[in-house]
Design a protein around this motif. Structure first.
Motif: not given
Length: 486
Positions: A350-366, A386-398
């Motif tokens: 997703a474009p919002v995920a491509a433009a995000r700056r994730f921390d190193e641990e989150a990136s490595l886990t993904a 098969a398909r690999v999907v990366l996205d960022v979405a809102a949740s009750p925790r953030g």
């Protein structure tokens, strides 16, 4: 604390409360009996006194009219009749005898004096002169007696208290037996919890109490879940140790086979270069040899660099730090295609995920989740795409980063048993306070997706820098965002 626990015990409450109610009932029954006892005694005494009065009056009339021979028989009949009347006491006093004093109260068998004195009504007494032919021949003294009726009341009260006491004892005993039988599952539950604390996961026996059966069933499910978790943890530990040992062996083999041979070749080539350069006359042949040796050293250095990059990539992907998560996933999919799998693989970011700056641990886990997911697709799914999907979405925790791997293969089995790969992915997600969800994909196969909490991103600054034109500044910002996205 122990006394307070004893006071708050369910068994104690189940026994003491009914026992107190039964004791109160016994006291109420005794009080109700005693409340009417005085009136009952007074009524019986008045009845007996009235009957005796009639008998004495009739007998005295007969004595006054009878001849001397019949007087003796009438007196005997009077004495016999008065003996049958209850609750009175009659005394015959001769003409010259002293007046009788107050008669002592008779105590019936089993009736204590204090009880008779407690219930005795006001004294009732009467005297009757005996007149024969107008001459006074003595008198009859009649007094009411409460002892007989008090004895009856006392015996009835004792029987009532004994009967109610036995019934209360039987009821309390039945309550104790029922409560112990009912609370046995709770004791078994406490023992089961102690066993869980010791690491023993034996299930509870079937609970026969309907209200507690659900607790027993939930406990057994919890015990089975904990047993599986412990087994999975042990498998993970064993797998981790095996993987660590395999990594060490592979690193040792690479260092020995690749780096050792390359370094030996570099030393040999360097020695030849030194030897050729140290000769007094360096002809064209020696120059060509020096050049060839130098090229050999350069090739060996390139081989070492590639081998080093391969080892580092296996340990920690460098592309994450250099180009960001989005580009790392694209390269991962490209590598998956290049490995010759007959699976059409695509990546959707997703474009919002491509433009995000994730921390190193989150990136490595993904990245590891996607890597392990594609490995499972290749090994077990039987999928064609098969398909690999990366996205960022809102949740009750953030905000959460969502990384998913989907295929059109066989899908998850009805009773999914997590292997090392799924357990590892789940542990990686939980380490970052995330979660792993396994379900059926839109293709009909299996979907493995991890949700990883990420910090809310600040809006990017697209304003141009003073030193660069607008277009150059935009390209520069995009490039930096791509590089800093791990």
């Amino acid at each position: 604390m122990a006394r307070r626990a004893a006071r708050n015990s369910i068994l104690t409450r189940l026994v003491l409360i009914p026992a107190a109610i039964l004791a109160f009932g016994i006291l109420a029954a005794v009080a109700a009996t005693l409340a009417g006892a005085r009136a009952r005694i007074a009524s019986e005494m008045a009845s007996g006194f009235a009957l005796g009065d009639h008998l004495i009056r009739y007998a005295l009339d007969d004595l006054a009219a009878a001849d001397p021979a019949a007087q003796k028989a009438a007196t005997a009949r009077l004495a016999e009749a008065l003996a049958q009347v209850r609750h009175i006491r009659v005394a015959f006093v001769a003409p010259d005898a002293e007046a009788p004093g107050p008669a002592a109260a008779r105590e019936a068998a089993g009736a204590p004096g204090w009880f008779t004195a407690l219930l005795r009504p006001p004294e009732m007494a009467k005297s009757y002169p005996i007149l024969v032919a107008g001459a006074r021949r003595g008198e009859i003294v009649m007094k009411a007696e409460a002892a007989d009726e008090a004895a009856e009341i006392w015996s009835g009260l004792v029987f009532l208290v004994a009967l109610l006491g036995l019934l209360s004892l039987a009821i309390v005993s039945l309550i104790i037996m029922t409560a112990r039988h009912t609370l046995r599952p709770l004791r078994q539950l406490v023992e089961g919890l102690d066993s869980l604390g010791r690491g023993e996961f034996a299930p509870l026996p079937d609970v026969e109490v309907a209200e507690l059966a659900a607790i027993g069933a939930h406990f057994n499910r919890l015990s089975a879940t904990l047993a599986r978790s412990q087994a999975d943890n042990r498998l993970l530990i064993d797998r981790l140790m095996s993987v660590q040992e395999a990594e060490r062996k592979e690193l040792a083999r690479d260092l020995h086979d690749e780096f050792g041979a390359s370094l030996f070749g570099i030393r040999a080539a360097a020695s030849c270069i030194v030897e050729a350069a140290s000769e007094k006359t360096v002809g064209p042949a020696q120059k060509r040899e020096i050049v060839e040796r130098a090229r050999s050293v350069s090739a060996l250095a390139d081989a070492i660099q590639k081998q080093n990059y391969r080892i580092l990539e296996r340990i920690r992907p460098m592309v994450l730090r250099q180009m960001g998560l989005a580009e790392a996933l694209r390269q991962l999919v490209e590598t998956f295609r290049a490995q010759g799998h007959d699976i059409a693989c695509a990546v959707e970011i997703a474009p919002v995920a491509a433009a995000r700056r994730f921390d190193e641990e989150a990136s490595l886990t993904a990245y590891r989740v996607a890597q392990e997911g594609l490995t499972n697709v290749a090994r077990h799914s039987g999928a064609t795409r098969a398909r690999v999907v990366l996205d960022v979405a809102a949740s009750p925790r953030g905000e959460e980063m969502r990384i998913a791997v989907e295929d059109d293969g066989e899908g998850p089995p009805p009773e999914l048993r997590s292997g090392f790969g799924l357990l590892g992915m789940g542990e990686r997600a939980r380490k970052l306070d995330g979660r792993l969800v396994i379900g059926r994909s839109a293709f009909g196969g299996m979907r493995v997706e991890a949700f990883i909490p990420v910090e809310r991103a600040e809006p990017p600054d697209h304003s141009p820098t003073p030193a660069e034109p607008n277009g150059a500044a935009a390209v520069h910002d995009d490039h930096n965002a791509q590089e800093a996205s791990p």
